[in-house]
Design a protein around this motif. Structure first.
Motif, short mmCIF file in Angstrom:
data_model
loop_
_atom_site.label_atom_id
_atom_site.label_comp_id
_atom_site.label_asym_id
_atom_site.label_seq_id
_atom_site.Cartn_x
_atom_site.Cartn_y
_atom_site.Cartn_z
N LYS A 1 0.83 -1.21 0.00
CA LYS A 1 0.00 0.00 0.00
C LYS A 1 0.87 1.26 0.00
CE LYS A 1 -2.37 -1.02 3.68
NZ LYS A 1 -3.34 -0.85 4.78
N ASP A 2 1.93 1.23 0.79
CA ASP A 2 2.83 2.39 0.84
C ASP A 2 3.52 2.59 -0.50
OD1 ASP A 2 4.34 4.44 2.31
OD2 ASP A 2 6.05 3.10 2.01
N ALA A 3 3.97 1.50 -1.13
CA ALA A 3 4.63 1.61 -2.43
C ALA A 3 3.66 2.12 -3.49
CB ALA A 3 5.19 0.25 -2.83
N TRP A 4 2.43 1.68 -3.44
CA TRP A 4 1.43 2.12 -4.42
C TRP A 4 1.16 3.61 -4.29
CZ3 TRP A 4 -4.26 -0.04 -4.84
CH2 TRP A 4 -4.73 0.18 -6.14
N ARG A 5 1.08 4.09 -3.04
CA ARG A 5 0.92 5.54 -2.84
C ARG A 5 2.11 6.30 -3.42
NH1 ARG A 5 -0.41 3.84 2.54
NH2 ARG A 5 -2.64 3.99 3.00
N LYS A 6 3.31 5.82 -3.15
CA LYS A 6 4.51 6.50 -3.65
C LYS A 6 4.56 6.49 -5.17
CE LYS A 6 7.43 5.49 0.37
NZ LYS A 6 8.57 4.68 0.87
N ALA A 7 4.04 5.43 -5.78
CA ALA A 7 4.08 5.31 -7.24
C ALA A 7 3.19 6.34 -7.93
CB ALA A 7 3.69 3.90 -7.67
N GLU A 8 2.43 7.07 -7.16
CA GLU A 8 1.62 8.14 -7.74
C GLU A 8 2.51 9.20 -8.40
OE1 GLU A 8 -1.21 11.46 -5.80
OE2 GLU A 8 -1.93 9.40 -5.51
N ASP A 9 3.80 9.25 -8.03
CA ASP A 9 4.69 10.21 -8.68
C ASP A 9 4.93 9.86 -10.14
OD1 ASP A 9 6.45 8.05 -8.53
OD2 ASP A 9 7.88 9.04 -7.21
N ARG A 10 4.47 8.68 -10.58
CA ARG A 10 4.61 8.28 -11.98
C ARG A 10 3.33 8.49 -12.78
NH1 ARG A 10 9.52 7.20 -14.05
NH2 ARG A 10 8.60 5.65 -15.43
N GLY A 11 2.26 8.91 -12.12
CA GLY A 11 1.02 9.15 -12.85
C GLY A 11 -0.18 9.20 -11.93
N THR A 12 -1.12 10.10 -12.24
CA THR A 12 -2.30 10.29 -11.39
C THR A 12 -3.61 10.15 -12.16
OG1 THR A 12 -2.20 12.69 -11.77
CG2 THR A 12 -1.06 11.84 -9.82
N HIS A 13 -3.55 9.81 -13.44
CA HIS A 13 -4.77 9.77 -14.25
C HIS A 13 -5.65 8.56 -13.93
CE1 HIS A 13 -2.58 12.34 -17.47
NE2 HIS A 13 -3.15 13.09 -16.55
N ALA A 14 -5.04 7.45 -13.51
CA ALA A 14 -5.80 6.25 -13.20
C ALA A 14 -4.91 5.31 -12.39
CB ALA A 14 -6.28 5.55 -14.48
N SER A 15 -5.53 4.29 -11.81
CA SER A 15 -4.78 3.30 -11.05
C SER A 15 -5.59 2.01 -10.98
CB SER A 15 -4.45 3.81 -9.64
OG SER A 15 -5.62 4.25 -8.99
N GLY A 16 -4.89 0.92 -10.71
CA GLY A 16 -5.56 -0.37 -10.62
C GLY A 16 -4.62 -1.42 -10.04
N TYR A 17 -5.18 -2.58 -9.72
CA TYR A 17 -4.35 -3.64 -9.13
C TYR A 17 -4.80 -5.01 -9.62
CZ TYR A 17 -8.12 -4.90 -5.87
OH TYR A 17 -9.30 -5.32 -5.33
N ILE A 18 -3.92 -5.99 -9.43
CA ILE A 18 -4.21 -7.41 -9.63
C ILE A 18 -3.82 -8.13 -8.34
CG2 ILE A 18 -3.75 -9.49 -10.98
CD1 ILE A 18 -2.71 -7.66 -13.23
N ALA A 19 -4.69 -8.99 -7.84
CA ALA A 19 -4.40 -9.74 -6.63
C ALA A 19 -4.57 -11.23 -6.91
CB ALA A 19 -5.34 -9.32 -5.50
N SER A 20 -3.65 -12.03 -6.38
CA SER A 20 -3.73 -13.48 -6.52
C SER A 20 -3.91 -14.12 -5.16
CB SER A 20 -2.46 -14.03 -7.18
OG SER A 20 -2.42 -15.44 -7.09
N THR A 21 -4.92 -14.95 -5.05
CA THR A 21 -5.11 -15.72 -3.82
C THR A 21 -4.46 -17.10 -3.92
OG1 THR A 21 -7.20 -16.69 -4.58
CG2 THR A 21 -7.31 -14.57 -3.44
N GLY A 22 -3.82 -17.36 -5.07
CA GLY A 22 -3.25 -18.68 -5.31
C GLY A 22 -4.19 -19.58 -6.06
N LYS A 23 -5.48 -19.33 -5.95
CA LYS A 23 -6.48 -20.12 -6.65
C LYS A 23 -7.17 -19.32 -7.74
CE LYS A 23 -7.51 -23.15 -2.73
NZ LYS A 23 -8.57 -23.68 -1.82
N ARG A 24 -7.19 -18.02 -7.58
CA ARG A 24 -7.84 -17.18 -8.58
C ARG A 24 -7.20 -15.80 -8.60
NH1 ARG A 24 -13.72 -15.27 -6.21
NH2 ARG A 24 -12.97 -14.37 -4.25
N LEU A 25 -7.52 -15.04 -9.64
CA LEU A 25 -7.04 -13.68 -9.79
C LEU A 25 -8.20 -12.71 -9.68
CD1 LEU A 25 -4.73 -14.25 -12.89
CD2 LEU A 25 -3.93 -13.78 -10.56
N GLU A 26 -7.96 -11.59 -9.04
CA GLU A 26 -8.96 -10.53 -8.97
C GLU A 26 -8.30 -9.23 -9.41
OE1 GLU A 26 -11.04 -10.31 -5.27
OE2 GLU A 26 -11.06 -12.48 -5.00
N PHE A 27 -9.08 -8.35 -10.06
CA PHE A 27 -8.52 -7.08 -10.48
C PHE A 27 -9.55 -5.98 -10.31
CE2 PHE A 27 -10.83 -8.27 -14.24
CZ PHE A 27 -11.20 -7.07 -14.85
N TRP A 28 -9.05 -4.74 -10.30
CA TRP A 28 -9.91 -3.58 -10.12
C TRP A 28 -9.15 -2.36 -10.62
CZ3 TRP A 28 -9.74 1.07 -7.57
CH2 TRP A 28 -10.96 1.73 -7.39
#
Length: 292
Positions: free
Chosen positions: A24-51
């Protein structure tokens, strides 16, 4: 200019709360590379979720905590911050992660600029589905397969990538071509980011990522490293002589953004805008991405 980050763990129970908070801290800091949009991918090991959405990552962290709160079993987290160079961010289909395939079977994030998207769409006899140049990357990967190097040998421009597939939800591929990308390795995790200061809260060693490299990353670490020979560079193949006087303030804005992204010095020679390569000091690169 965009930012990509990610963390994966070899813990049997998945990412720890410390890994999650550092992400979460790294994602906040990465805002210095762009602020127009953001999203993530998460893996539970069995499935992938994105937003994703057209808001900066500082707003997205709260969404992550709401829809993907910390819990045991998370295998990896990937995230993107976007500075749009093509494709309107208000149309969420252009934001990252991009998801392709009839079964949403491939998803990934990208930092960079692809300049031969239209040529490749014509070559593959595909219709454009998104305005963003990233579209061609993941459609090629989906077409030729996760293990193929062919897509990267066809692309011209800059591309740092992280992508994964529904059939392998516990691993992802990491690609570096041109733009900055750093790797941090700790006793039970591996993290990457567009800038090395993103992961300061985690103890580990920074490891350089070679250019033109594809890494397959699993919970046990780097499973394989492959080198690819990129397509002839854009300044060799599609050089356009563009006089600065003909582009005016619009060109000045592109120059500012490119200078900010690449930290390269610009000079004018005979009315042409050229870049100094910080490694070689040469002036052989002629800007190909300014609007005409």
């Amino acid at each position: 200019m965009c930012g990509i980050i990610g963390v994966i763990t070899e813990n049997k129970e998945g990412l720890t709360a410390e890994h999650y908070d550092a992400f979460k801290d790294a994602w906040r800091k990465a805002e210095d590379r762009g602020t127009h949009a953001s999203g993530y991918i998460a893996s539970t090991g069995k499935r992938l979720e994105f937003w994703k959405w057209a808001r900066p990552s500082s707003d997205s962290v709260a969404i992550l905590e709401s829809v993907m709160p910390y819990r045991k079993g998370l295998r990896f987290l990937l995230a993107h911050t976007r500075w749009a160079t093509s494709g309107d961010p208000e149309d969420n289909i252009n934001n990252h992660p991009l998801v392709v395939g009839p079964g949403k079977d491939l998803m990934g994030i990208h930092n960079g600029v692809i300049i031969n998207k239209e040529d490749l769409l014509d070559q593959m006899k595909w219709r454009e589905q998104r305005g963003v140049d990233t579209e061609i990357i993941f459609r090629l990967i989906h077409r030729f397969g996760m293990a193929s190097l062919k897509p990267f040998q066809m692309l011209r421009g800059l591309f740092n990538l992280a992508y994964t597939a529904r059939k392998t939800p516990g691993e992802f591929n990491l690609v570096r071509k041109g733009n900055p990308l750093t790797l941090k390795v700790g006793k039970d995790f591996l993290a990457f980011g567009s800038m090395d200061h993103y992961w300061q809260s985690l103890e580990g060693n920074n490891v350089p990522i070679e250019d033109n490299t594809v890494m397959r990353v699993t919970p046990n670490g780097i499973a394989s490293i492959k080198k690819f020979k990129p397509a002839s560079e854009w300044w060799e193949q599609r050089t356009r002589t563009i006089a600065k006087r003909d582009c005016g303030s619009e060109m000045d804005e592109w120059e500012r953004l490119y200078r900010q992204d690449h930290q390269e010095a610009f000079v004018d020679s005979d009315g042409e805008a050229r870049m100094i390569d910080p490694e070689t000091g040469s002036l052989e690169r002629v800007r190909d991405l300014w609007p005409q």
